[in-house]
Design an enzyme around this catalytic site. Structure first.
Site, short mmCIF file in Angstrom:
data_model
loop_
_atom_site.label_atom_id
_atom_site.label_comp_id
_atom_site.label_asym_id
_atom_site.label_seq_id
_atom_site.Cartn_x
_atom_site.Cartn_y
_atom_site.Cartn_z
N LYS A 54 0.84 -1.20 0.00
CA LYS A 54 0.00 0.00 0.00
C LYS A 54 0.88 1.25 0.00
O LYS A 54 0.61 2.21 -0.73
CB LYS A 54 -0.92 -0.01 1.23
CG LYS A 54 -2.01 -1.06 1.18
CD LYS A 54 -2.73 -1.22 2.52
CE LYS A 54 -3.70 -2.40 2.48
NZ LYS A 54 -4.37 -2.67 3.77
N GLN A 98 -4.32 -1.28 10.11
CA GLN A 98 -4.23 -2.60 9.49
C GLN A 98 -4.74 -3.68 10.45
O GLN A 98 -4.38 -3.71 11.63
CB GLN A 98 -2.77 -2.90 9.09
CG GLN A 98 -2.58 -4.21 8.34
CD GLN A 98 -3.25 -4.23 6.96
OE1 GLN A 98 -3.40 -3.22 6.31
NE2 GLN A 98 -3.67 -5.41 6.55
N ASP A 121 -10.96 2.98 4.81
CA ASP A 121 -11.37 1.57 4.74
C ASP A 121 -12.90 1.43 4.67
O ASP A 121 -13.41 0.36 4.38
CB ASP A 121 -10.90 0.82 5.99
CG ASP A 121 -9.56 0.12 5.80
OD1 ASP A 121 -9.32 -0.40 4.70
OD2 ASP A 121 -8.77 0.10 6.76
N1 GUN Z 1 -6.63 -6.63 6.71
C1 GUN Z 1 -7.05 -7.40 5.67
N2 GUN Z 1 -7.75 -6.66 4.79
C2 GUN Z 1 -7.76 -5.40 5.27
C3 GUN Z 1 -8.31 -4.18 4.78
O1 GUN Z 1 -8.96 -4.11 3.73
N3 GUN Z 1 -8.10 -3.09 5.57
C4 GUN Z 1 -7.42 -3.15 6.74
N4 GUN Z 1 -7.29 -2.02 7.44
N5 GUN Z 1 -6.89 -4.26 7.20
C5 GUN Z 1 -7.07 -5.38 6.47
#
Ligand code: GUN
Length: 294
Positions: A54, A98, A121
């Site tokens: 990311k 995360q 998110d």
């Molecule tokens: N962990 C797995 N998928 C995601 C996501 O889309 N966002 C976040 N913040 N954590 C994750």
């Protein structure tokens, strides 16, 4: 017959290029660099890889980006303190906590603490509520990535039966909602299946489009798929050191009309949509220099 491969990597690359152009326009118009901060708590190796990907994608798109790494022993109060500090920082526009967080931390309390305008998110209840009502502020990244793939590939959804395997807050639940609502890449008849569903294969075999998001490696077998169906694999599992999805790829490809690979399917789309949400967050928070310039 071997099903057509849906090249999520290429579609995501195009989308990222498009976001990068719009980020540049935004920067030119406002003098502000949209900025995303990811908070990584603990040492889950998969999470570390996701956050790194990311971060790299943000840099390539001209977004400001930072990763805050916190130790595994971080308390909930400490993580909340970090989130509150980030909420109050006007130079950053998106916050991504995360998941998963270590077991001593209640993820819901932390996600609820993220300022709704910075919630890239789309996990905050205010943003989920807006999504449910069909007036989204943000679209959750992975479900939006799946929907964009379907739209890009001109796979019709209106009036068709889409079966979503999995009911998670991150993928299954919001995706089902988005697909059944009015709009492009939607208007579908949606069935959600989960671990308690009886006679699962009988239901999945009625799907025009089958979305696998259950987190079980190679769970979907060829017998569960109607010949000619489209199969979207959201799973990312590591088996014997190799990545695989929730779909038993090769045999299912033989019966499917089209299928996403893992890696290179939905995963890259999730990241592209995160970039788009970060730009959206900046638009929501930055007052333009003069009206109509952004
Ligand atoms: N962990 C797995 N998928 C995601 C996501 O889309 N966002 C976040 N913040 N954590 C994750």
């Amino acid at each position: 017959m071997s099903g057509r491969l849906i090249d999520g990597k290429q579609i995501a690359a195009d989308l990222r290029g498009n976001v990068a152009r719009r980020v540049q326009e935004f920067r030119d118009a406002t003098g502000v660099i949209p900025r995303l901060v990811a908070v990584l708590t603990g040492d889950d190796p998969a999470s570390a890889v996701y956050v790194k990907n990311k971060h790299t994608a943000c840099e390539a798109a001209g977004l400001g980006t930072e990763v805050i790494r916190l130790p595994h022993q971080t308390t909930e109060a400490e993580l909340l303190q970090v989130v509150h500090r980030l909420n109050a920082d006007p130079t950053l526009h998106g916050i991504l906590v995360q998941l998963p967080v270590p077991p001593q931390i209640n993820p819901q309390r932390v996600l609820d603490a993220v300022a709704p305008l910075k919630d890239v998110d789309c996990f905050h209840p205010e943003n989920v509520g807006l999504l449910v009502q069909g007036r989204p502020r943000f679209l959750p990244c992975t479900p939006a990535g799946v929907q964009r793939l379907l739209i890009h590939e001109q796979i019709p959804t209106a009036g068709r039966h889409i079966v979503v395997l999995g009911r998670s807050d991150i993928v299954g639940k919001p995706l089902a909602l988005m697909l059944m609502q009015k709009g492009t890449g939607a208007n579908a008849t949606v069935t959600v299946c989960h671990s308690q569903t009886r006679d699962l294969a009988a239901i999945t075999r009625t799907a025009d489009i089958l979305v696998a998001a259950i987190g079980v490696p190679r769970f979907v077998t060829a017998e569960m798929v109607r010949p000619g169906a489209v199969v979207i694999d959201v799973g990312i599992n590591r088996v014997d050191g190799r990545l695989c999805g929730d779909v038993d790829f090769e045999p299912v490809r033989e019966v499917a009309e089209a299928i996403t690979p893992v890696p290179g399917g939905v995963g890259p789309m999730t990241i592209a949509l995160l970039l788009e949400n970060t730009l959206t967050a900046a638009r929501l928070q930055v007052v333009p220099r003069s009206p109509g310039t952004v």
